[in-house]
Design a protein around this motif. Structure first.
Motif, PDB file in Angstrom:
ATOM      1  N   GLN A  48       0.813  -1.210   0.000  1.00  0.00           N
ATOM      2  CA  GLN A  48       0.000   0.000   0.000  1.00  0.00           C
ATOM      3  C   GLN A  48       0.852   1.268   0.000  1.00  0.00           C
ATOM      4  O   GLN A  48       2.081   1.211  -0.010  1.00  0.00           O
ATOM      5  N   THR A  49       0.160   2.395  -0.007  1.00  0.00           N
ATOM      6  CA  THR A  49       0.782   3.713   0.059  1.00  0.00           C
ATOM      7  C   THR A  49       0.140   4.477   1.217  1.00  0.00           C
ATOM      8  O   THR A  49      -0.660   3.916   1.975  1.00  0.00           O
ATOM      9  N   TRP A  50       0.441   5.760   1.316  1.00  0.00           N
ATOM     10  CA  TRP A  50      -0.180   6.606   2.343  1.00  0.00           C
ATOM     11  C   TRP A  50      -1.702   6.525   2.283  1.00  0.00           C
ATOM     12  O   TRP A  50      -2.390   6.739   3.287  1.00  0.00           O
ATOM     13  N   ASP A  70       4.733   7.988   2.405  1.00  0.00           N
ATOM     14  CA  ASP A  70       5.200   6.904   1.553  1.00  0.00           C
ATOM     15  C   ASP A  70       6.664   6.682   1.901  1.00  0.00           C
ATOM     16  O   ASP A  70       7.516   7.527   1.589  1.00  0.00           O
ATOM     17  N   ALA A  74       8.001   3.321  -1.836  1.00  0.00           N
ATOM     18  CA  ALA A  74       6.543   3.224  -1.946  1.00  0.00           C
ATOM     19  C   ALA A  74       5.956   4.478  -2.577  1.00  0.00           C
ATOM     20  O   ALA A  74       6.504   5.575  -2.436  1.00  0.00           O
ATOM     21  N   GLY A  75       4.822   4.321  -3.241  1.00  0.00           N
ATOM     22  CA  GLY A  75       4.067   5.458  -3.740  1.00  0.00           C
ATOM     23  C   GLY A  75       4.893   6.412  -4.576  1.00  0.00           C
ATOM     24  O   GLY A  75       5.573   6.023  -5.525  1.00  0.00           O
ATOM     25  N   TYR A 203      -3.556   1.376  -5.396  1.00  0.00           N
ATOM     26  CA  TYR A 203      -2.353   0.646  -5.013  1.00  0.00           C
ATOM     27  C   TYR A 203      -1.698  -0.024  -6.225  1.00  0.00           C
ATOM     28  O   TYR A 203      -0.460   0.030  -6.383  1.00  0.00           O
ATOM     29  N   ALA A 206       0.096   2.431  -8.494  1.00  0.00           N
ATOM     30  CA  ALA A 206       1.397   2.869  -7.974  1.00  0.00           C
ATOM     31  C   ALA A 206       2.516   1.942  -8.455  1.00  0.00           C
ATOM     32  O   ALA A 206       3.668   2.378  -8.618  1.00  0.00           O
ATOM     33  N   SER A 217       9.305  -2.736  -3.747  1.00  0.00           N
ATOM     34  CA  SER A 217       8.404  -3.343  -2.768  1.00  0.00           C
ATOM     35  C   SER A 217       8.947  -4.670  -2.263  1.00  0.00           C
ATOM     36  O   SER A 217       8.793  -5.005  -1.082  1.00  0.00           O
TER      37      SER A 217
END
Length: 299
Positions: A48-50, A70, A74-75, A203, A206, A217
């Motif tokens: 996931q992200t923020w 993030d 990430a993100g 998600y 991203a 990731s």
């Protein structure tokens, strides 16, 4: 703000929160910030992200300055080749909070975000006031399961081995991101539709929008040998700050609290009924109540 306007968000979200890129030690980290009061850092999990915190952020912002980040890889944050061990990730976020003007702050981490959150509390006790751990399996603290464990345990933990592979996992997943990550959300939540399709799309997008994202990731898992060794050292000094351990009754249950009692003296256990692996998205109202009660408690 343009990034936020393209997303489906709770009413009034854009009146409170701002999206920003913050330069820390040569690394650009993306954070969504807003609210007023003591600082609260939210660290999301995999994959996931923020955005995983979107449903709880407006309520939390009434009493806190919320920073949903993030983490590296990430993100919209930078995705360097290395630095995915928990200690380096924690140092990233200490630098981020310093840059944002927060000398002391509370921390909530979910899933692999708990690895960073624990490293923050253990390695920077002068910076962290209270620690919330949500749906945690923390390598180096949590005992490793047997190779031929029960099928239910394998269902929950199989990705640890898969994600640590070199190259093959990326080749298998690339081009099938919606299938691979969609299955994660459908099987780990309380019901297959508990995480709405629009959120899963955020998600997955991203990963498909940045060719470095899939490698980054998996890098969290490929760095596990280093993170485990670090946590074995960290656990020699027990945490004395207050810890909230939250589990979903339909996924980890009391495991988060069992894990944190191996490392901390003051642990409050909460198990959310009718909830899977994603409390902030599956049970946002109840989650906010629990977290606010914990953060507001007297020392």
């Amino acid at each position: 703000m343009t990034r936020l306007r393209s997303l489906r968000l709770p009413d009034g979200f854009l009146d409170v929160f701002t999206s920003r890129l913050v330069e820390v030690n040569g690394l650009r980290l993306h954070a969504v910030t807003g609210g007023d009061g003591p600082a609260l850092l939210l660290i999301g999990g995999w994959p996931q992200t923020w955005y995983a915190w979107r449903e709880v952020m407006p309520a939390l912002a009434r009493h806190h300055t919320v920073v949903a980040v993030d983490s590296r890889g990430a993100g919209l944050s930078d995705k360097p080749d290395d630095g995915y061990d928990a200690g380096t990730l924690a140092n990233d976020l200490v630098a981020l909070m310093t840059e944002l003007g927060h000398t002391r702050f509370d921390v909530a981490g979910h899933d692999i975000g708990t690895w960073t959150a624990y490293a923050l509390a253990a390695g920077h006790p002068e910076r962290v006031g209270r620690l919330a751990i949500i749906e945690a399996v923390i390598p180096g603290l949590t005992p490793s399961p047997p190779l031929f464990g029960p099928a239910a345990a394998n269902l929950k933990l199989w990705q640890f081995g898969f994600n640590r592979l070199t190259d093959l996992n990326e080749e298998l997943v690339r081009g099938r991101e919606r299938l691979f990550f969609g299955w994660q959300f459908a099987t780990k939540a309380a019901t297959p539709a508990a995480i709405p399709a629009y959120a899963v799309d955020v998600y997955v997008d991203a990963f498909t929008a940045d060719p470095r994202a899939l490698r980054a990731s998996f890098a969290y898992y490929r760095a596990l040998d280093e993170t485990i060794a670090q946590n074995e050292q960290r656990s020699k000094t027990r945490l004395t700050l207050p810890v909230l351990a939250v589990g979903g009754a339909l996924w980890s249950g009391a495991s988060a609290a069992l894990t944190m009692r191996l490392a901390a003296d003051d642990v409050t256990e909460v198990v959310l009924d009718d909830c899977g692996h994603y409390p902030a998205e599956e049970q946002p109202t109840r989650f906010v109540e629990i977290l606010e009660d914990f953060l507001a408690a007297n020392p």
